[in-house]
Design a protein around this motif. Structure first.
Motif, mmCIF file in Angstrom:
data_model
loop_
_atom_site.group_PDB
_atom_site.id
_atom_site.type_symbol
_atom_site.label_atom_id
_atom_site.label_comp_id
_atom_site.label_asym_id
_atom_site.label_seq_id
_atom_site.Cartn_x
_atom_site.Cartn_y
_atom_site.Cartn_z
ATOM 1 N N ASN A 109 0.832 -1.191 0.030
ATOM 2 C CA ASN A 109 0.073 0.064 0.064
ATOM 3 C C ASN A 109 0.959 1.282 0.015
ATOM 4 O O ASN A 109 1.130 1.688 1.035
ATOM 5 N N PRO A 110 1.294 1.758 -1.185
ATOM 6 C CA PRO A 110 2.211 2.889 -1.366
ATOM 7 C C PRO A 110 1.692 4.084 -0.674
ATOM 8 O O PRO A 110 2.607 5.091 -0.044
ATOM 9 N N HIS A 111 0.462 4.120 -0.645
ATOM 10 C CA HIS A 111 -0.078 5.543 -0.058
ATOM 11 C C HIS A 111 0.172 5.456 1.695
ATOM 12 O O HIS A 111 0.039 6.703 2.124
ATOM 13 N N LEU A 112 0.654 4.501 2.058
ATOM 14 C CA LEU A 112 1.046 4.398 3.378
ATOM 15 C C LEU A 112 2.111 5.606 3.927
ATOM 16 O O LEU A 112 2.084 6.088 4.856
ATOM 17 N N PHE A 113 2.968 5.576 2.763
ATOM 18 C CA PHE A 113 3.994 6.740 2.913
ATOM 19 C C PHE A 113 3.410 8.356 3.179
ATOM 20 O O PHE A 113 3.800 8.837 3.832
ATOM 21 N N LYS A 114 2.466 8.246 2.175
ATOM 22 C CA LYS A 114 1.808 9.690 2.192
ATOM 23 C C LYS A 114 0.963 10.058 3.672
ATOM 24 O O LYS A 114 1.079 10.753 4.041
ATOM 25 N N GLU A 115 0.114 8.839 3.843
ATOM 26 C CA GLU A 115 -0.838 8.949 5.005
ATOM 27 C C GLU A 115 0.252 9.104 6.290
ATOM 28 O O GLU A 115 -0.081 10.034 7.082
ATOM 29 N N GLY A 116 1.279 8.541 6.197
ATOM 30 C CA GLY A 116 2.268 8.748 7.528
ATOM 31 C C GLY A 116 2.910 10.138 7.547
ATOM 32 O O GLY A 116 3.014 10.686 8.642
ATOM 33 N N ALA A 117 3.233 10.514 6.469
ATOM 34 C CA ALA A 117 3.778 12.017 6.132
ATOM 35 C C ALA A 117 2.946 12.829 6.549
ATOM 36 O O ALA A 117 3.210 13.944 7.453
ATOM 37 N N GLU A 118 1.597 12.673 6.028
ATOM 38 C CA GLU A 118 0.688 14.046 6.532
ATOM 39 C C GLU A 118 0.283 13.664 8.071
ATOM 40 O O GLU A 118 0.237 14.843 8.757
ATOM 41 N N ALA A 119 0.397 12.587 8.687
ATOM 42 C CA ALA A 119 -0.277 12.595 10.174
ATOM 43 C C ALA A 119 0.992 12.823 10.979
ATOM 44 O O ALA A 119 0.906 13.414 12.063
ATOM 45 N N LEU A 120 2.428 12.301 10.785
ATOM 46 C CA LEU A 120 3.630 12.583 11.409
ATOM 47 C C LEU A 120 4.584 13.636 11.307
ATOM 48 O O LEU A 120 5.373 13.761 11.747
ATOM 49 N N GLY A 121 4.619 13.967 9.775
ATOM 50 C CA GLY A 121 5.602 14.729 9.074
ATOM 51 C C GLY A 121 6.593 13.626 8.462
ATOM 52 O O GLY A 121 6.958 12.635 8.946
ATOM 53 N N ALA A 163 9.936 8.396 -2.013
ATOM 54 C CA ALA A 163 10.410 9.760 -1.771
ATOM 55 C C ALA A 163 9.328 10.795 -2.161
ATOM 56 O O ALA A 163 8.724 11.532 -1.527
ATOM 57 N N GLU A 164 8.353 10.430 -3.513
ATOM 58 C CA GLU A 164 7.692 11.237 -3.925
ATOM 59 C C GLU A 164 6.378 11.185 -3.018
ATOM 60 O O GLU A 164 5.701 12.004 -3.113
ATOM 61 N N LEU A 165 6.086 10.062 -2.491
ATOM 62 C CA LEU A 165 4.855 9.869 -1.935
ATOM 63 C C LEU A 165 5.073 10.519 -0.143
ATOM 64 O O LEU A 165 4.033 10.733 0.184
ATOM 65 N N GLY A 166 6.311 10.715 -0.013
ATOM 66 C CA GLY A 166 6.249 11.266 1.521
ATOM 67 C C GLY A 166 7.368 10.962 2.062
ATOM 68 O O GLY A 166 7.571 11.205 3.209
ATOM 69 N N ALA A 167 8.035 9.860 1.879
ATOM 70 C CA ALA A 167 9.100 9.094 2.890
ATOM 71 C C ALA A 167 10.302 10.292 3.049
ATOM 72 O O ALA A 167 10.796 10.684 1.844
ATOM 73 N N GLY A 168 10.584 10.671 3.983
ATOM 74 C CA GLY A 168 11.837 11.552 4.246
ATOM 75 C C GLY A 168 13.061 10.910 4.259
ATOM 76 O O GLY A 168 14.317 11.583 4.365
ATOM 77 N N GLU A 169 13.424 9.724 4.231
ATOM 78 C CA GLU A 169 14.617 8.924 4.297
ATOM 79 C C GLU A 169 14.328 7.617 3.463
ATOM 80 O O GLU A 169 13.291 7.086 3.772
ATOM 81 N N ILE A 170 15.610 7.251 3.109
ATOM 82 C CA ILE A 170 15.677 5.725 2.545
ATOM 83 C C ILE A 170 16.567 4.929 3.307
ATOM 84 O O ILE A 170 17.925 5.178 3.308
ATOM 85 N N VAL A 196 17.129 10.294 -5.749
ATOM 86 C CA VAL A 196 16.139 11.119 -4.838
ATOM 87 C C VAL A 196 16.706 12.183 -4.172
ATOM 88 O O VAL A 196 17.907 12.359 -4.167
ATOM 89 N N ASP A 197 15.966 13.143 -3.546
ATOM 90 C CA ASP A 197 16.247 14.173 -2.872
ATOM 91 C C ASP A 197 16.330 13.971 -1.440
ATOM 92 O O ASP A 197 16.224 15.114 -0.772
ATOM 93 N N VAL A 198 15.984 12.953 -0.967
ATOM 94 C CA VAL A 198 16.074 12.540 0.411
ATOM 95 C C VAL A 198 17.147 11.953 1.044
ATOM 96 O O VAL A 198 17.998 11.214 0.134
ATOM 97 N N PRO A 199 17.573 12.151 2.235
ATOM 98 C CA PRO A 199 18.899 11.231 2.729
ATOM 99 C C PRO A 199 18.760 9.545 2.571
ATOM 100 O O PRO A 199 17.453 9.157 2.656
ATOM 101 N N VAL A 200 19.725 8.780 2.066
ATOM 102 C CA VAL A 200 19.904 7.573 1.762
ATOM 103 C C VAL A 200 20.954 6.882 2.896
ATOM 104 O O VAL A 200 21.888 7.366 2.844
ATOM 105 N N ILE A 201 20.418 5.929 3.776
ATOM 106 C CA ILE A 201 21.377 5.158 4.640
ATOM 107 C C ILE A 201 21.581 3.969 4.002
ATOM 108 O O ILE A 201 20.842 3.179 3.525
ATOM 109 N N ALA A 202 23.090 3.809 3.621
ATOM 110 C CA ALA A 202 23.518 2.588 3.307
ATOM 111 C C ALA A 202 23.466 1.399 4.060
ATOM 112 O O ALA A 202 24.026 1.704 5.395
ATOM 113 N N SER A 203 23.125 0.237 3.848
ATOM 114 C CA SER A 203 23.317 -0.949 4.852
ATOM 115 C C SER A 203 23.543 -2.191 3.902
ATOM 116 O O SER A 203 23.032 -2.377 2.968
#
Length: 252
Positions: A109-121, A163-170, A196-203
């Motif tokens: 459910n990709p919109h979970l990113f959007k819903e989470g970003a709207e609710a929590l930032g 990232a486009e949907l609202g995730a602030g980090e990868i 992407v334009d958000v921070p990426v954490i290598a793992s």
């Protein structure tokens, strides 16, 4: 250039920290509360807590452990595993986490990113992307269900969508390199960083201080996550940070 981060990862199963190779053959690595406090004392910039069995077991993250860890540390703390709704995200934040990490649930459910970003930032929403190189496709594919299902989704395209949907980090994990200590997948990491334009954490793959250095200088990752090398005392957060600073890396 933004300050780089060194991030120990606590993979949790049955109330204990564990670590394997390519997500299997798990070894016990200790108590999560004790390790969290130890890593903060060592100078870790952030911590990531992943309840690795929650999704496959169809349950929520162990909030009692999250609370205990949060009581012991002051550094930012990301929690993932079994988080499928905004309500569960809020519960994890209320338990003391600073950010929530979402993987399989957001794939479904990709919109979970959007819903989470709207609710929590967006700063509280981390897209956890597990990746595997598929020879037939000649590229990396997204892996879900704790490493059990290889999808047809291209990793770079999924990172852009998240990232486009609202995730602030990868949080980008190479399943091929996980626990192998052969170095991060620099090519894949840089491809995502550039997309992407958000921070990426290598793992996935940290084995030496050189690997951390390469993640920052060759892939331009915002942070480098590691588990095995820290848990089993092959090096320490303090040693890694001291050497990276000596080499000119701007750390938090």
């Amino acid at each position: 250039m933004a300050e780089k981060k060194i991030i120990p990862c606590l993979d949790m199963k049955d109330g204990r920290v564990v670590k394997g190779v390519q997500f299997v053959n798990l070894r016990d690595a200790g108590d999560p509360v004790e390790l969290a406090a130890f890593y903060e004392e060592q100078g870790a910039d952030e911590l990531v807590f992943l309840d690795i069995a929650a999704t496959n077991e169809g349950r929520e993250t162990m909030l009692d452990v999250v609370r205990k860890v949060a009581e012991q540390i002051t550094i930012p703390f990301t929690v993932g595993g079994g988080i499928r709704t905004v309500e569960q995200m809020k519960a994890v934040i209320d338990a003391g986490a600073d950010k929530v990490s979402i993987g399989t649930a957001a794939y479904d459910n990709p919109h979970l990113f959007k819903e989470g970003a709207e609710a929590l930032g967006p700063d509280r929403i981390v897209a956890a992307i597990d990746a595997k190189f598929v020879d037939e496709a000649g590229t990396w594919r997204v892996v879900i269900h704790g490493g059990n299902t290889v999808t047809d989704k291209d990793v770079v395209e999924w990172a852009k969508e998240a990232a486009e949907l609202g995730a602030g980090e990868i949080l980008l994990t190479s399943m091929d390199r996980d626990g192998e200590k052969s170095g991060y997948d620099l090519e894949m990491t840089k491809a995502v960083v550039d997309a992407v334009d958000v921070p990426v954490i290598a793992s996935g793959g940290a084995g030496t201080i050189d690997d951390f250095y390469a993640a920052f200088t060759k892939a331009n990752a915002a942070g480098a996550l590691a588990a095995s090398v820290f848990h089993f005392k092959e090096t320490s957060v303090k040693e890694v940070k001291a050497e990276l600073k000596r080499r000119g890396i701007d750390l938090k």
